[in-house]
Design an enzyme around this catalytic site. Structure first.
Site, PDB file in Angstrom:
ATOM      1  N   ALA A  65       0.870  -1.208  -0.037  1.00 20.38           N
ATOM      2  CA  ALA A  65       0.008  -0.089  -0.074  1.00 20.38           C
ATOM      3  C   ALA A  65       0.716   1.308   0.118  1.00 20.38           C
ATOM      4  O   ALA A  65       1.897   1.211   0.555  1.00 20.38           O
ATOM      5  CB  ALA A  65      -0.791  -0.076   1.074  1.00 20.38           C
ATOM      6  N   GLY A 108       0.737  -5.053   0.653  1.00 20.54           N
ATOM      7  CA  GLY A 108      -0.441  -5.434  -0.193  1.00 20.54           C
ATOM      8  C   GLY A 108       0.145  -5.910  -1.498  1.00 20.54           C
ATOM      9  O   GLY A 108      -0.855  -6.460  -2.214  1.00 20.54           O
ATOM     10  N   GLU A 111      -0.186  -9.767  -0.945  1.00 20.79           N
ATOM     11  CA  GLU A 111      -1.739  -9.776  -0.604  1.00 20.79           C
ATOM     12  C   GLU A 111      -2.159 -10.053  -1.960  1.00 20.79           C
ATOM     13  O   GLU A 111      -3.103 -10.815  -2.116  1.00 20.79           O
ATOM     14  CB  GLU A 111      -2.170  -8.961   0.468  1.00 20.79           C
ATOM     15  CG  GLU A 111      -1.765  -8.961   1.865  1.00 20.79           C
ATOM     16  CD  GLU A 111      -2.014  -7.885   2.924  1.00 20.79           C
ATOM     17  OE1 GLU A 111      -1.808  -6.846   2.422  1.00 20.79           O
ATOM     18  OE2 GLU A 111      -2.347  -8.154   3.856  1.00 20.79           O
ATOM     19  N   GLU A 131       4.808  -5.016   7.389  1.00 19.90           N
ATOM     20  CA  GLU A 131       3.787  -3.985   8.039  1.00 19.90           C
ATOM     21  C   GLU A 131       4.225  -3.742   9.417  1.00 19.90           C
ATOM     22  O   GLU A 131       4.212  -2.760   9.847  1.00 19.90           O
ATOM     23  CB  GLU A 131       2.274  -4.256   7.885  1.00 19.90           C
ATOM     24  CG  GLU A 131       1.608  -4.066   6.488  1.00 19.90           C
ATOM     25  CD  GLU A 131       1.795  -5.551   5.810  1.00 19.90           C
ATOM     26  OE1 GLU A 131       2.639  -6.394   6.061  1.00 19.90           O
ATOM     27  OE2 GLU A 131       1.090  -5.451   4.754  1.00 19.90           O
TER      28      GLU A 131
HETATM   29  N1  CO8 Z   1       4.498   3.217  -0.420  1.00 17.46           N
HETATM   30  C1  CO8 Z   1       4.867   4.453  -0.965  1.00 17.46           C
HETATM   31  N2  CO8 Z   1       6.244   4.502  -1.578  1.00 17.46           N
HETATM   32  C2  CO8 Z   1       6.769   3.618  -1.767  1.00 17.46           C
HETATM   33  C3  CO8 Z   1       6.656   2.092  -1.115  1.00 17.46           C
HETATM   34  C4  CO8 Z   1       5.190   2.062  -0.563  1.00 17.46           C
HETATM   35  N3  CO8 Z   1       4.932   0.954  -0.165  1.00 17.46           N
HETATM   36  N4  CO8 Z   1       7.586   1.517  -1.226  1.00 17.46           N
HETATM   37  C5  CO8 Z   1       8.431   2.161  -2.169  1.00 17.46           C
HETATM   38  N5  CO8 Z   1       7.976   3.381  -2.413  1.00 17.46           N
HETATM   39  C6  CO8 Z   1       8.699   4.412  -2.708  1.00 17.46           C
HETATM   40  C7  CO8 Z   1      10.188   5.037  -2.138  1.00 17.46           C
HETATM   41  O1  CO8 Z   1       9.618   5.864  -1.028  1.00 17.46           O
HETATM   42  C8  CO8 Z   1      10.762   5.673  -3.054  1.00 17.46           C
HETATM   43  O2  CO8 Z   1      10.375   6.707  -3.458  1.00 17.46           O
HETATM   44  P1  CO8 Z   1      11.453   8.139  -3.686  1.00 17.46           P
HETATM   45  O3  CO8 Z   1      12.308   7.671  -4.755  1.00 17.46           O
HETATM   46  O4  CO8 Z   1      10.459   9.095  -4.091  1.00 17.46           O
HETATM   47  O5  CO8 Z   1      12.021   8.372  -2.437  1.00 17.46           O
HETATM   48  C9  CO8 Z   1      10.616   4.662  -4.261  1.00 17.46           C
HETATM   49  O6  CO8 Z   1       9.560   3.908  -4.036  1.00 17.46           O
HETATM   50  C10 CO8 Z   1      11.784   3.651  -4.546  1.00 17.46           C
HETATM   51  O7  CO8 Z   1      11.780   3.040  -3.252  1.00 17.46           O
HETATM   52  P2  CO8 Z   1      13.086   2.687  -2.392  1.00 17.46           P
HETATM   53  O8  CO8 Z   1      14.097   3.542  -2.782  1.00 17.46           O
HETATM   54  O9  CO8 Z   1      13.041   2.428  -1.036  1.00 17.46           O
HETATM   55  O10 CO8 Z   1      13.777   1.270  -3.016  1.00 17.46           O
HETATM   56  P3  CO8 Z   1      14.592   0.112  -2.658  1.00 17.46           P
HETATM   57  O11 CO8 Z   1      15.051  -0.777  -3.427  1.00 17.46           O
HETATM   58  O12 CO8 Z   1      15.811   0.971  -1.725  1.00 17.46           O
HETATM   59  O13 CO8 Z   1      13.647  -0.491  -1.444  1.00 17.46           O
HETATM   60  C11 CO8 Z   1      11.996  -1.593  -0.420  1.00 17.46           C
HETATM   61  C12 CO8 Z   1      12.612  -1.041  -1.879  1.00 17.46           C
HETATM   62  C13 CO8 Z   1      12.595  -2.707   0.381  1.00 17.46           C
HETATM   63  C14 CO8 Z   1      10.710  -2.122  -1.034  1.00 17.46           C
HETATM   64  C15 CO8 Z   1      11.474  -0.212   0.249  1.00 17.46           C
HETATM   65  O14 CO8 Z   1      11.028   0.684  -0.517  1.00 17.46           O
HETATM   66  C16 CO8 Z   1      10.331  -0.534   1.301  1.00 17.46           C
HETATM   67  O15 CO8 Z   1      10.554  -0.983   2.448  1.00 17.46           O
HETATM   68  N6  CO8 Z   1       9.177  -0.110   0.999  1.00 17.46           N
HETATM   69  C17 CO8 Z   1       7.904  -0.145   1.624  1.00 17.46           C
HETATM   70  C18 CO8 Z   1       7.529  -1.660   1.815  1.00 17.46           C
HETATM   71  C19 CO8 Z   1       6.311  -1.927   2.845  1.00 17.46           C
HETATM   72  O16 CO8 Z   1       6.433  -1.395   3.997  1.00 17.46           O
HETATM   73  N7  CO8 Z   1       4.994  -2.206   2.314  1.00 17.46           N
HETATM   74  C20 CO8 Z   1       4.040  -2.566   3.170  1.00 17.46           C
HETATM   75  C21 CO8 Z   1       3.130  -1.327   3.132  1.00 17.46           C
HETATM   76  S1  CO8 Z   1       1.732  -1.467   4.126  1.00 17.46           S
HETATM   77  C22 CO8 Z   1       0.803  -2.556   3.291  1.00 17.46           C
HETATM   78  O17 CO8 Z   1       1.045  -2.805   2.184  1.00 17.46           O
HETATM   79  C23 CO8 Z   1      -0.552  -2.628   4.100  1.00 17.46           C
HETATM   80  C24 CO8 Z   1      -1.481  -3.544   2.962  1.00 17.46           C
HETATM   81  C25 CO8 Z   1      -2.867  -3.538   3.647  1.00 17.46           C
HETATM   82  C26 CO8 Z   1      -3.923  -3.545   2.564  1.00 17.46           C
HETATM   83  C27 CO8 Z   1      -4.049  -2.524   1.554  1.00 17.46           C
HETATM   84  C28 CO8 Z   1      -4.864  -1.230   2.066  1.00 17.46           C
HETATM   85  C29 CO8 Z   1      -4.823  -0.404   1.095  1.00 17.46           C
END
Ligand code: CO8
Length: 257
Positions: A65, A108, A111, A131
């Site tokens: 998400a 997500g 999921e 999460e």
């Molecule tokens: N949301 C928003 N932006 C994101 C997300 C995300 N989930 N993941 C990555 N991005 C963005 C980063 O902020 C970055 O943006 P910017 O260039 O503007 O800074 C860009 O994508 C590239 O990401 P990274 O530079 O972080 O790339 P890396 O290769 O270094 O890392 C990762 C990749 C490991 C995937 C890292 O980005 C990360 O940890 N992301 C978050 C993952 C996460 O926590 N996901 C769970 C989110 S909560 C969820 O999914 C709940 C679901 C519930 C059901 C759905 C309800 C709607």
């Protein structure tokens, strides 16, 4: 219909729905989910399509998400947005949906892959429910579908620590059906979709429904459901055609009836 974040590639009798928000690793917000759901429903209603692939890109199937979109939301706003209802609509698609996953399938994104009927992965795919690291828990099936797929021990490990499974680990634990080298995973997923598309359509639909039912019912009810679908297939032309073709040592010709 034209979408901003979803690309549709038609290769009849299959179609590929591609999530296309690469700058945010295909993070899911309500627009992405609304577009994706309506694209899948459109393909489900399209008689020329028999099997659907859902994919992202080589780096990310979906990083979950959109955290930036949720960071300031109140509980009431989350209830009102009700994004998770899209997962229920995806589950109602009647044609087989294959997730072709490469790179991150996190939160997500994982999921979403699990809401599909089966997952094909590239060797570089990673599956996680991270999460816990942002102070919440999975909300679209991550505690339920993951536990049913890989069992309590591994699911608890992933959900409590946020650690990722590699593609090969995910395959070994039953989350992923097949793993391919990253250069060919999409082609291989398409090949699989084409193979499924050659089968008798009504039987495919019932087979999907019956296997998915195993996740939701006690065994006796599931067996009862399966038996009724099996008997019903004897009312289809394709059921008789398939058996006759076997006896006559020829290839069956399906009518979808
Ligand atoms: N949301 C928003 N932006 C994101 C997300 C995300 N989930 N993941 C990555 N991005 C963005 C980063 O902020 C970055 O943006 P910017 O260039 O503007 O800074 C860009 O994508 C590239 O990401 P990274 O530079 O972080 O790339 P890396 O290769 O270094 O890392 C990762 C990749 C490991 C995937 C890292 O980005 C990360 O940890 N992301 C978050 C993952 C996460 O926590 N996901 C769970 C989110 S909560 C969820 O999914 C709940 C679901 C519930 C059901 C759905 C309800 C709607």
């Amino acid at each position: 219909m034209a979408y901003e974040f979803i690309l549709i590639h038609r290769e009849e009798p299959i179609a590929v729905a591609q999530i296309n928000r690469p700058q945010l690793l295909n993070a899911l917000n309500s627009q992405v989910m609304a577009e994706l759901t309506s694209a899948l429903e459109e393909l489900d209603n399209d008689d020329a399509i028999r099997c659907i692939l859902l994919t992202g890109n080589a780096r990310a199937f979906g990083a979950g998400a959109d955290i930036k979109d949720m960071a300031d939301a109140t509980a009431v706003e989350m209830v009102q947005r009700n994004w998770i209802a899209y997962w229920d609509r995806i589950k109602k698609i009647s044609k087989p949906v294959i997730a072709a996953v490469s790179g991150y399938a996190f939160g997500g994104g994982c999921e979403l892959a699990m809401a599909c009927d089966l997952i094909v992965a590239s060797e570089s795919a990673q599956f996680a429910q991270p999460e816990i690291n942002i102070g919440v828990i999975p909300g679209a099936g991550g505690t339920q579908r993951l536990t049913r797929a890989i069992g309590k021990a591994k699911a608890m490990d992933m959900v409590l620590t946020g650690r990722a499974l590699t593609a090969h680990e995910a395959e070994a634990h039953g989350l992923v059906a097949r793993v391919f080298p990253t250069e060919v995973y999409l082609e291989e997923a398409k090949r699989l979709a084409h193979e499924i598309a050659t089968k008798a359509p009504v039987a495919v639909r019932f087979a999907k429904e019956a296997v998915n039912k195993a996740y939701e019912t006690p065994l006796a009810d599931g067996l009862d459901f399966e038996r009724k679908l099996f008997y019903f297939l004897f009312a289809t032309q394709d059921g008789h055609e398939g058996m006759k073709a076997f006896v006559e040592k020829r290839k069956p010709v399906w009518q979808g009836k």
